[in-house]
Design a protein around this motif. Structure first.
Motif, PDB file in Angstrom:
ATOM      1  N   LEU A 185       0.831  -1.203   0.000  1.00  0.00           N
ATOM      2  CA  LEU A 185       0.000   0.000   0.000  1.00  0.00           C
ATOM      3  C   LEU A 185       0.869   1.258   0.000  1.00  0.00           C
ATOM      4  O   LEU A 185       0.562   2.238  -0.677  1.00  0.00           O
ATOM      5  N   ALA A 186       1.965   1.219   0.755  1.00  0.00           N
ATOM      6  CA  ALA A 186       2.864   2.373   0.806  1.00  0.00           C
ATOM      7  C   ALA A 186       3.513   2.636  -0.542  1.00  0.00           C
ATOM      8  O   ALA A 186       3.724   3.793  -0.939  1.00  0.00           O
ATOM      9  N   ALA A 187       3.817   1.567  -1.268  1.00  0.00           N
ATOM     10  CA  ALA A 187       4.462   1.719  -2.569  1.00  0.00           C
ATOM     11  C   ALA A 187       3.505   2.233  -3.631  1.00  0.00           C
ATOM     12  O   ALA A 187       3.941   2.655  -4.705  1.00  0.00           O
ATOM     13  N   SER A 188       2.204   2.225  -3.342  1.00  0.00           N
ATOM     14  CA  SER A 188       1.202   2.642  -4.327  1.00  0.00           C
ATOM     15  C   SER A 188       0.467   3.915  -3.919  1.00  0.00           C
ATOM     16  O   SER A 188      -0.621   4.195  -4.429  1.00  0.00           O
ATOM     17  N   LEU A 189       1.026   4.676  -2.998  1.00  0.00           N
ATOM     18  CA  LEU A 189       0.398   5.932  -2.599  1.00  0.00           C
ATOM     19  C   LEU A 189       0.297   6.875  -3.799  1.00  0.00           C
ATOM     20  O   LEU A 189       1.205   6.966  -4.627  1.00  0.00           O
ATOM     21  N   THR A 190      -0.830   7.591  -3.885  1.00  0.00           N
ATOM     22  CA  THR A 190      -1.055   8.567  -4.950  1.00  0.00           C
ATOM     23  C   THR A 190      -1.019   9.971  -4.352  1.00  0.00           C
ATOM     24  O   THR A 190      -1.808  10.287  -3.452  1.00  0.00           O
ATOM     25  N   LEU A 191      -0.107  10.806  -4.805  1.00  0.00           N
ATOM     26  CA  LEU A 191       0.003  12.178  -4.320  1.00  0.00           C
ATOM     27  C   LEU A 191      -0.864  13.080  -5.190  1.00  0.00           C
ATOM     28  O   LEU A 191      -0.690  13.142  -6.414  1.00  0.00           O
ATOM     29  N   HIS A 192      -1.818  13.764  -4.554  1.00  0.00           N
ATOM     30  CA  HIS A 192      -2.725  14.648  -5.282  1.00  0.00           C
ATOM     31  C   HIS A 192      -3.016  15.864  -4.416  1.00  0.00           C
ATOM     32  O   HIS A 192      -3.501  15.734  -3.287  1.00  0.00           O
TER      33      HIS A 192
END
Length: 292
Positions: free
Chosen positions: A89-96
């Motif tokens: 989950l940490a590797a797939s964080l989306t920054l928006h």
């Protein structure tokens, strides 16, 4: 000093925590708008953030999970396949717009009946990160989730629409015509659980919520509790057949207690997880994602 701001943002709920260097809660907001209400604001989701936790902004990284990342939310993120853990989950964080969004999970994406979750995976990760054991996790709600964890990973889950079906039956069918407000009856709920655990088509057994009342064997003020017990009883009886390991209920208030009662009627010991699983999960994912 603020180390992290965590947000659990659901369809009708918004909870946020300002956390210190050890993950301790420095300040909490629990009355912000859910995604449906936030989307309707003139300034949308950004206004909801500013109105709810404006004074916190700029002090630390922000991480959010829940239905805010759904198609109806602020930014739609992809679903991760199983098995998954905090590291995935940490590797797939989306920054928006300055916020790190946790993605959801998908089970059987190529099968005949794929299933999805958003937010519950973070709560399960929080339980495991806090030293909780693997096993079966039940997260009651409008759409209840039954999830299996093994080796510190989420390995399987399915969704059961018990809460939404109960509301629809109570408010929009003939079953609700006889329902009257009541003080709440534990006995009626247990009667419903017993009816729910029986064999036979659920849609046939549901009608007993009306016929028992017509025969004066169920008081009008007890019908809702009986119907709730019947639906939860069926859900628990079906779900318990595939249970592996200890049973943990992640939820709050009366609904979590009802599920524990239903398990007890079936002779199964289920514990209710302590509060704060979403917050703890957000902290663990942020730690893995090097936001701290």
């Amino acid at each position: 000093m603020t180390a992290l701001i965590g947000i659990d943002w659901g369809t009708t709920s918004f909870r946020a925590w300002r956390m210190g260097a050890g993950g301790e809660v420095l300040e909490t907001v629990e009355d912000g708008p859910g995604i449906l209400a936030a989307a309707a604001l003139p300034g949308g989701f950004r206004q909801a953030i500013d109105d709810s936790i404006g004074p916190w902004l700029g002090a630390a990284p922000i991480i959010a999970s829940g239905m805010i990342t759904s198609r109806n939310g602020w930014v739609e993120t992809p679903y991760l396949p199983l098995p998954l853990d905090a590291r995935a989950l940490a590797a797939s964080l989306t920054l928006h717009q300055g916020i790190h969004f946790v993605t959801g999970a998908v089970s059987g994406p190529d099968g005949p009946a794929p299933d999805v979750m958003r937010g519950e995976e973070t709560e399960i990760i929080g339980h495991l990160a806090g030293g909780g054991t693997d096993g079966l996790f039940v997260l009651p709600g409008t759409h209840s989730k039954w999830a299996q964890a093994g080796g510190g990973q989420l390995t399987a889950f399915r969704t059961v629409m018990t809460g939404e079906v109960f509301a629809a039956l109570r408010d929009h069918t003939i079953l609700g015509r006889l329902i009257r407000p009541g003080a709440g009856s534990a006995d009626a709920f247990r009667r419903g659980v017993e009816a729910g655990r029986q064999d036979g088509a659920l849609l046939g057994r549901i009608f007993s919520a009306r016929t028992l009342a017509l025969m004066n064997r169920l008081a009008p003020g007890d019908i809702a509790d009986y119907l709730s017990g019947l639906l939860i009883g069926d859900e628990v009886a079906q779900g318990a057949r595939a249970a592996a390991g200890p049973v943990t209920i992640i939820g709050r208030g009366d609904l979590a207690l009802r599920y524990r009662t239903a398990f007890a009627v079936l002779g199964i010991d289920a514990r209710i997880a302590p509060p704060g699983m979403a917050r703890r999960g957000l902290w663990e994912i942020a730690r893995m994602g090097k936001l701290l």
